[in-house]
Design a protein around this motif. Structure first.
Motif, PDB file in Angstrom:
ATOM      1  N   LEU A  21       7.145   3.827 -12.189  1.00 56.13           N
ATOM      2  CA  LEU A  21       6.656   2.447 -12.199  1.00 56.13           C
ATOM      3  C   LEU A  21       6.317   1.965 -13.610  1.00 56.13           C
ATOM      4  O   LEU A  21       6.630   0.827 -13.982  1.00 56.13           O
ATOM      5  N   LEU A  22       5.673   2.807 -14.401  1.00 57.60           N
ATOM      6  CA  LEU A  22       5.330   2.415 -15.765  1.00 57.60           C
ATOM      7  C   LEU A  22       6.578   2.208 -16.604  1.00 57.60           C
ATOM      8  O   LEU A  22       6.655   1.283 -17.428  1.00 57.60           O
ATOM      9  N   SER A  23       7.570   3.058 -16.399  1.00 57.78           N
ATOM     10  CA  SER A  23       8.814   2.921 -17.151  1.00 57.78           C
ATOM     11  C   SER A  23       9.527   1.624 -16.806  1.00 57.78           C
ATOM     12  O   SER A  23       9.943   0.864 -17.693  1.00 57.78           O
ATOM     13  N   ILE A  24       9.656   1.326 -15.510  1.00 60.40           N
ATOM     14  CA  ILE A  24      10.386   0.129 -15.099  1.00 60.40           C
ATOM     15  C   ILE A  24       9.595  -1.130 -15.414  1.00 60.40           C
ATOM     16  O   ILE A  24      10.165  -2.169 -15.778  1.00 60.40           O
ATOM     17  N   CYS A  98       7.255  -3.925  -8.145  1.00 64.64           N
ATOM     18  CA  CYS A  98       8.195  -2.814  -8.339  1.00 64.64           C
ATOM     19  C   CYS A  98       7.863  -1.666  -7.384  1.00 64.64           C
ATOM     20  O   CYS A  98       8.764  -1.038  -6.806  1.00 64.64           O
ATOM     21  N   GLY A  99       6.554  -1.393  -7.215  1.00 68.61           N
ATOM     22  CA  GLY A  99       6.142  -0.328  -6.302  1.00 68.61           C
ATOM     23  C   GLY A  99       6.520  -0.638  -4.865  1.00 68.61           C
ATOM     24  O   GLY A  99       6.969   0.245  -4.126  1.00 68.61           O
ATOM     25  N   TYR A 121       8.664  14.519   4.588  1.00 68.75           N
ATOM     26  CA  TYR A 121       7.719  13.854   3.691  1.00 68.75           C
ATOM     27  C   TYR A 121       7.180  14.820   2.634  1.00 68.75           C
ATOM     28  O   TYR A 121       6.060  14.655   2.157  1.00 68.75           O
ATOM     29  N   GLY A 122       8.002  15.785   2.273  1.00 73.24           N
ATOM     30  CA  GLY A 122       7.612  16.726   1.233  1.00 73.24           C
ATOM     31  C   GLY A 122       7.589  16.068  -0.133  1.00 73.24           C
ATOM     32  O   GLY A 122       8.216  15.033  -0.366  1.00 73.24           O
ATOM     33  N   ILE A 123       6.859  16.685  -1.047  1.00 74.73           N
ATOM     34  CA  ILE A 123       6.684  16.080  -2.365  1.00 74.73           C
ATOM     35  C   ILE A 123       8.009  15.983  -3.119  1.00 74.73           C
ATOM     36  O   ILE A 123       8.275  14.990  -3.803  1.00 74.73           O
ATOM     37  N   TRP A 124       8.888  16.981  -2.974  1.00 79.18           N
ATOM     38  CA  TRP A 124      10.153  16.941  -3.685  1.00 79.18           C
ATOM     39  C   TRP A 124      11.094  15.920  -3.068  1.00 79.18           C
ATOM     40  O   TRP A 124      11.871  15.269  -3.783  1.00 79.18           O
ATOM     41  N   THR A 125      11.024  15.750  -1.754  1.00 80.60           N
ATOM     42  CA  THR A 125      11.852  14.735  -1.097  1.00 80.60           C
ATOM     43  C   THR A 125      11.453  13.337  -1.547  1.00 80.60           C
ATOM     44  O   THR A 125      12.303  12.512  -1.895  1.00 80.60           O
ATOM     45  N   VAL A 126      10.143  13.065  -1.553  1.00 80.80           N
ATOM     46  CA  VAL A 126       9.653  11.761  -1.998  1.00 80.80           C
ATOM     47  C   VAL A 126       9.988  11.530  -3.465  1.00 80.80           C
ATOM     48  O   VAL A 126      10.410  10.429  -3.866  1.00 80.80           O
ATOM     49  N   ALA A 127       9.821  12.563  -4.295  1.00 80.68           N
ATOM     50  CA  ALA A 127      10.121  12.426  -5.721  1.00 80.68           C
ATOM     51  C   ALA A 127      11.606  12.138  -5.949  1.00 80.68           C
ATOM     52  O   ALA A 127      11.975  11.309  -6.792  1.00 80.68           O
ATOM     53  N   PHE A 128      12.460  12.825  -5.170  1.00 76.47           N
ATOM     54  CA  PHE A 128      13.900  12.623  -5.321  1.00 76.47           C
ATOM     55  C   PHE A 128      14.306  11.215  -4.899  1.00 76.47           C
ATOM     56  O   PHE A 128      15.034  10.522  -5.611  1.00 76.47           O
ATOM     57  N   LEU A 132      15.872   7.956  -7.019  1.00 78.11           N
ATOM     58  CA  LEU A 132      17.009   7.126  -6.636  1.00 78.11           C
ATOM     59  C   LEU A 132      16.627   5.644  -6.626  1.00 78.11           C
ATOM     60  O   LEU A 132      17.398   4.792  -7.086  1.00 78.11           O
ATOM     61  N   ALA A 133      15.433   5.351  -6.102  1.00 76.42           N
ATOM     62  CA  ALA A 133      14.973   3.962  -6.090  1.00 76.42           C
ATOM     63  C   ALA A 133      14.773   3.442  -7.512  1.00 76.42           C
ATOM     64  O   ALA A 133      15.109   2.293  -7.828  1.00 76.42           O
ATOM     65  N   TYR A 134      14.253   4.299  -8.382  1.00 78.34           N
ATOM     66  CA  TYR A 134      14.052   3.934  -9.785  1.00 78.34           C
ATOM     67  C   TYR A 134      15.386   3.631 -10.464  1.00 78.34           C
ATOM     68  O   TYR A 134      15.536   2.614 -11.159  1.00 78.34           O
ATOM     69  N   ARG A 135      16.371   4.486 -10.252  1.00 77.65           N
ATOM     70  CA  ARG A 135      17.683   4.279 -10.866  1.00 77.65           C
ATOM     71  C   ARG A 135      18.343   3.009 -10.330  1.00 77.65           C
ATOM     72  O   ARG A 135      18.998   2.268 -11.067  1.00 77.65           O
ATOM     73  N   PHE A 136      18.159   2.740  -9.038  1.00 78.09           N
ATOM     74  CA  PHE A 136      18.741   1.540  -8.449  1.00 78.09           C
ATOM     75  C   PHE A 136      18.111   0.285  -9.046  1.00 78.09           C
ATOM     76  O   PHE A 136      18.809  -0.684  -9.375  1.00 78.09           O
ATOM     77  N   LEU A 137      16.789   0.301  -9.227  1.00 75.31           N
ATOM     78  CA  LEU A 137      16.111  -0.847  -9.819  1.00 75.31           C
ATOM     79  C   LEU A 137      16.511  -1.018 -11.280  1.00 75.31           C
ATOM     80  O   LEU A 137      16.694  -2.144 -11.755  1.00 75.31           O
ATOM     81  N   ARG A 138      16.677   0.088 -11.996  1.00 78.21           N
ATOM     82  CA  ARG A 138      17.152   0.018 -13.382  1.00 78.21           C
ATOM     83  C   ARG A 138      18.544  -0.598 -13.437  1.00 78.21           C
ATOM     84  O   ARG A 138      18.854  -1.404 -14.327  1.00 78.21           O
TER      85      ARG A 138
END
Length: 268
Positions: A21-24, A98-99, A121-128, A132-138
């Motif tokens: 979020l801070l990056s975008i 953005c969030g 709902y594991g931490i790695w699944t959410v992070a992954f 993807l959502a971050y890259r799509f918004l970028r």
């Protein structure tokens, strides 16, 4: 019904999503920050959210509702060093939007794939999925930036025996006008103004009132140029007696353009 929260998982997910979020948000606001400050802001934001969750007062939803806004403002203040309260609130709204967008993409992706319950709902699944959502918004932001760059025009301004060449952005949102005769007003940076200094004579001076987010209202120093030539897609547009106001707001010194054109010049 009750939920069991693992504070280490909450901290990790918050930390990773704060990084995204801070990056975008920095890209949207055109604010720069070092990787160290972004990392510090993401860590402090994750820690504060965990503190809000751990406070045994009231319901969790109320605590999060009351805590997320000041936490986001604090992160933006730490990372981008923004001081005015209005700009801090505006920046936090941008980050919240953005969030919301990234969270919607994460939920959509999770529902489109079949996962074992322990991974869903594991931490790695959410992070992954967050990545993807971050890259799509970028990708969307870069596409919008390219469309914006397609509105860049070449401009020529004769100054005595020499010709000034610069790039200008055609901005349909520029509605500045001369208060007396309603003539369209273009905006130039201080860098560009230095090249046009021979035209900035007292008899060509205009005072242009304006309003902005950071400053409620003010007066821009403006001067009249005898001639300005815009190189459009298929032809050139020669404009006489064009008023240009000096203002660095919205124009970075390192930007590819140093002038914002009024759309009225193209339409006329």
């Amino acid at each position: 019904m009750y939920y069991k929260l693992y504070i280490d998982s909450v901290f990790f997910i918050q930390f990773v999503m704060n990084l995204y979020l801070l990056s975008i948000t920095g890209k949207i606001l055109r604010c720069t920050a070092t990787h160290r400050r972004i990392l510090l802001g993401a860590l402090s934001g994750a820690g504060l959210i965990c503190l809000v969750i751990a406070i045994p007062a009231g319901s969790l939803k109320v605590r999060l509702l009351c805590g997320v806004i000041p936490v986001s403002i604090g992160m933006i203040r730490v990372v981008f060093a923004i001081r005015p309260l209005k700009l801090l609130v505006k920046s936090s709204i941008v980050m919240a939007a953005c969030g919301f967008f990234m969270g919607s993409v994460v939920l959509w992706l999770e529902r489109r794939f079949t996962w074992p319950e322990k991974w869903r709902y594991g931490i790695w699944t959410v992070a992954f999925f967050g990545f993807l959502a971050y890259r799509f918004l970028r990708f969307l932001l870069q596409k919008m930036q390219k469309e914006k760059e397609s509105d860049i025009r070449e401009v020529r301004i004769p100054v005595g025996e020499k010709m000034i060449h610069m790039k200008a952005l055609l901005d349909t949102g520029n509605h500045l006008s001369e208060p007396v005769n309603g003539a369209p007003v273009c905006i130039i940076s201080e860098k560009a103004a230095g090249e046009m200094a021979p035209f900035f004579l007292p008899q060509r001076y205009h005072a242009i009132p304006y309003r902005s987010v950071g400053k409620e209202r003010g007066i821009l120093d403006a001067y009249e140029l005898p001639e300005l030539v815009i190189e459009d897609t298929y032809h050139e547009i020669c404009c006489r007696r064009v008023i240009v106001a000096i203002c660095n707001t919205g124009i970075s010194q390192d930007s590819i353009y140093q002038m914002i054109l009024h759309p009225g010049l193209i339409e006329n």
